[in-house]
Design a protein around this motif. Structure first.
Motif, PDB file in Angstrom:
ATOM      1  N   GLY A   1       0.878  -1.304  -0.097  1.00 47.33           N
ATOM      2  CA  GLY A   1      -0.105   0.057   0.018  1.00 47.33           C
ATOM      3  C   GLY A   1       0.713   1.302  -0.008  1.00 47.33           C
ATOM      4  O   GLY A   1       0.528   2.386   0.377  1.00 47.33           O
ATOM      5  N   GLN A   2       1.977   1.276  -0.497  1.00 50.57           N
ATOM      6  CA  GLN A   2       2.992   2.397  -0.376  1.00 50.57           C
ATOM      7  C   GLN A   2       3.053   2.964  -1.658  1.00 50.57           C
ATOM      8  O   GLN A   2       3.852   4.115  -1.749  1.00 50.57           O
ATOM      9  N   LEU A   3       2.562   2.379  -2.883  1.00 48.68           N
ATOM     10  CA  LEU A   3       2.671   2.891  -3.993  1.00 48.68           C
ATOM     11  C   LEU A   3       1.382   3.798  -4.363  1.00 48.68           C
ATOM     12  O   LEU A   3       0.278   3.203  -4.457  1.00 48.68           O
ATOM     13  N   ASP A   4       1.754   5.108  -4.472  1.00 51.29           N
ATOM     14  CA  ASP A   4       0.473   5.927  -4.971  1.00 51.29           C
ATOM     15  C   ASP A   4       0.153   5.768  -6.332  1.00 51.29           C
ATOM     16  O   ASP A   4      -1.272   6.114  -6.501  1.00 51.29           O
ATOM     17  N   ASN A   5       0.695   5.535  -7.366  1.00 50.72           N
ATOM     18  CA  ASN A   5       0.372   5.456  -8.787  1.00 50.72           C
ATOM     19  C   ASN A   5       0.758   3.956  -9.126  1.00 50.72           C
ATOM     20  O   ASN A   5       1.725   3.485  -9.674  1.00 50.72           O
ATOM     21  N   PRO A   6      -0.480   3.146  -9.233  1.00 53.27           N
ATOM     22  CA  PRO A   6      -0.325   1.837  -9.570  1.00 53.27           C
ATOM     23  C   PRO A   6       0.131   1.619 -11.238  1.00 53.27           C
ATOM     24  O   PRO A   6       0.648   0.527 -11.679  1.00 53.27           O
ATOM     25  N   ALA A   7       0.003   2.724 -11.802  1.00 55.00           N
ATOM     26  CA  ALA A   7       0.706   2.874 -13.303  1.00 55.00           C
ATOM     27  C   ALA A   7       2.187   2.609 -13.417  1.00 55.00           C
ATOM     28  O   ALA A   7       2.829   1.945 -14.251  1.00 55.00           O
ATOM     29  N   GLU A   8       2.712   2.919 -12.328  1.00 52.52           N
ATOM     30  CA  GLU A   8       4.128   3.071 -12.118  1.00 52.52           C
ATOM     31  C   GLU A   8       4.763   1.474 -12.317  1.00 52.52           C
ATOM     32  O   GLU A   8       5.724   1.154 -12.797  1.00 52.52           O
ATOM     33  N   LEU A   9       3.929   0.406 -11.847  1.00 51.91           N
ATOM     34  CA  LEU A   9       4.029  -0.862 -11.972  1.00 51.91           C
ATOM     35  C   LEU A   9       4.035  -1.497 -13.162  1.00 51.91           C
ATOM     36  O   LEU A   9       4.847  -2.218 -13.903  1.00 51.91           O
ATOM     37  N   SER A  10       2.970  -1.002 -14.033  1.00 52.78           N
ATOM     38  CA  SER A  10       2.657  -1.417 -15.288  1.00 52.78           C
ATOM     39  C   SER A  10       3.800  -0.724 -16.178  1.00 52.78           C
ATOM     40  O   SER A  10       4.437  -1.391 -17.142  1.00 52.78           O
ATOM     41  N   ILE A  11       4.383   0.353 -15.941  1.00 48.30           N
ATOM     42  CA  ILE A  11       5.414   1.041 -16.860  1.00 48.30           C
ATOM     43  C   ILE A  11       6.673   0.289 -16.639  1.00 48.30           C
ATOM     44  O   ILE A  11       7.563  -0.208 -17.347  1.00 48.30           O
ATOM     45  N   ALA A  12       7.053  -0.105 -15.211  1.00 43.31           N
ATOM     46  CA  ALA A  12       8.007  -0.847 -15.010  1.00 43.31           C
ATOM     47  C   ALA A  12       8.183  -2.293 -15.551  1.00 43.31           C
ATOM     48  O   ALA A  12       9.246  -2.808 -15.914  1.00 43.31           O
ATOM     49  N   MET A  13       6.824  -2.942 -15.646  1.00 45.72           N
ATOM     50  CA  MET A  13       6.764  -4.356 -16.226  1.00 45.72           C
ATOM     51  C   MET A  13       6.994  -4.155 -17.620  1.00 45.72           C
ATOM     52  O   MET A  13       7.736  -4.994 -18.110  1.00 45.72           O
ATOM     53  N   SER A  14       6.398  -3.118 -18.372  1.00 45.38           N
ATOM     54  CA  SER A  14       6.805  -3.125 -19.801  1.00 45.38           C
ATOM     55  C   SER A  14       8.338  -2.829 -19.965  1.00 45.38           C
ATOM     56  O   SER A  14       8.881  -3.280 -20.949  1.00 45.38           O
ATOM     57  N   LYS A  15       9.005  -1.905 -19.135  1.00 44.09           N
ATOM     58  CA  LYS A  15      10.233  -1.704 -19.474  1.00 44.09           C
ATOM     59  C   LYS A  15      11.179  -3.097 -19.128  1.00 44.09           C
ATOM     60  O   LYS A  15      11.922  -3.488 -19.922  1.00 44.09           O
ATOM     61  N   ALA A  16      10.862  -3.770 -18.262  1.00 38.81           N
ATOM     62  CA  ALA A  16      11.272  -5.199 -18.094  1.00 38.81           C
ATOM     63  C   ALA A  16      11.090  -6.086 -19.208  1.00 38.81           C
ATOM     64  O   ALA A  16      12.062  -6.765 -19.661  1.00 38.81           O
ATOM     65  N   GLU A  17       9.913  -6.124 -19.449  1.00 39.79           N
ATOM     66  CA  GLU A  17       9.638  -7.023 -20.917  1.00 39.79           C
ATOM     67  C   GLU A  17      10.341  -6.483 -22.097  1.00 39.79           C
ATOM     68  O   GLU A  17      11.186  -7.612 -22.769  1.00 39.79           O
ATOM     69  N   ALA A  18      10.562  -5.364 -22.204  1.00 38.07           N
ATOM     70  CA  ALA A  18      11.286  -4.864 -23.413  1.00 38.07           C
ATOM     71  C   ALA A  18      12.765  -5.141 -23.379  1.00 38.07           C
ATOM     72  O   ALA A  18      13.569  -5.604 -24.377  1.00 38.07           O
ATOM     73  N   SER A  19      13.314  -4.790 -22.178  1.00 42.16           N
ATOM     74  CA  SER A  19      14.888  -5.393 -22.077  1.00 42.16           C
ATOM     75  C   SER A  19      15.151  -6.778 -22.001  1.00 42.16           C
ATOM     76  O   SER A  19      15.955  -7.102 -22.619  1.00 42.16           O
ATOM     77  N   MET A  20      14.065  -7.713 -21.520  1.00 38.91           N
ATOM     78  CA  MET A  20      14.379  -9.064 -21.741  1.00 38.91           C
ATOM     79  C   MET A  20      14.211  -9.546 -23.293  1.00 38.91           C
ATOM     80  O   MET A  20      14.634 -10.363 -23.838  1.00 38.91           O
ATOM     81  N   ALA A  21      13.260  -8.818 -24.010  1.00 36.82           N
ATOM     82  CA  ALA A  21      13.037  -9.177 -25.378  1.00 36.82           C
ATOM     83  C   ALA A  21      14.149  -8.767 -26.065  1.00 36.82           C
ATOM     84  O   ALA A  21      14.785  -9.336 -27.132  1.00 36.82           O
ATOM     85  N   LEU A  22      14.818  -7.765 -25.674  1.00 35.17           N
ATOM     86  CA  LEU A  22      16.184  -7.487 -26.335  1.00 35.17           C
ATOM     87  C   LEU A  22      17.315  -8.168 -26.124  1.00 35.17           C
ATOM     88  O   LEU A  22      18.371  -8.645 -26.929  1.00 35.17           O
ATOM     89  N   PHE A  23      17.487  -8.500 -24.903  1.00 32.94           N
ATOM     90  CA  PHE A  23      18.480  -9.563 -24.612  1.00 32.94           C
ATOM     91  C   PHE A  23      18.133 -10.930 -25.380  1.00 32.94           C
ATOM     92  O   PHE A  23      19.229 -11.369 -25.851  1.00 32.94           O
ATOM     93  N   VAL A  24      17.103 -11.442 -25.456  1.00 34.81           N
ATOM     94  CA  VAL A  24      16.718 -12.802 -26.119  1.00 34.81           C
ATOM     95  C   VAL A  24      17.174 -12.516 -27.719  1.00 34.81           C
ATOM     96  O   VAL A  24      17.787 -13.474 -28.256  1.00 34.81           O
ATOM     97  N   GLN A  25      16.836 -11.248 -28.240  1.00 34.02           N
ATOM     98  CA  GLN A  25      17.109 -11.298 -29.564  1.00 34.02           C
ATOM     99  C   GLN A  25      18.310 -10.938 -29.699  1.00 34.02           C
ATOM    100  O   GLN A  25      19.159 -11.694 -30.601  1.00 34.02           O
TER     101      GLN A  25
END
Length: 103
Positions: free
Chosen positions: A62-86
């Motif tokens: 309950g310490q995260l004021d904006n839940p969209a920050e989690l979605s943004i962080a997850m998108s960045k993590a997915e993109a960095s993993m996709a770049l690594f795999v490629q």
């Protein structure tokens, strides 16, 4: 009835720090650009996954004021993993091409 709640301390403050790319290592050889690129991509994957873990923890406590920050962080993590795999697949493909060359 009065209830006193204590704030939960974040786990990453108690865990040992990973070595980040901010610490410059001396170059072993002049041709280590390939290694440096792979290391920076791996460091990027680790840091984005750590950021997702922190955001998930903050959201669950309950310490995260904006839940969209989690979605943004997850998108960045997915993109960095996709770049690594490629990058890995391209490196393996190049290696197999080079190994087929007969001298």
């Amino acid at each position: 009835m009065s209830m006193n709640f204590q704030r939960i301390a974040p786990l990453w403050e108690t865990l040992p720090l990973r070595e980040t790319s901010a610490v410059q290592k001396p170059k072993a050889a002049e041709g280590s650009i390939f290694k440096d690129v792979f290391q920076s991509v791996i460091d990027n994957v680790r840091s984005t996954e750590d950021e997702v873990a922190k955001k998930e923890y903050l959201l669950s406590t309950g310490q995260l004021d904006n839940p969209a920050e989690l979605s943004i962080a997850m998108s960045k993590a997915e993109a960095s993993m996709a770049l690594f795999v490629q990058l890995r697949e391209k490196a393996l493909s190049a290696y197999s091409e080079i190994s087929r060359i007969s001298l």
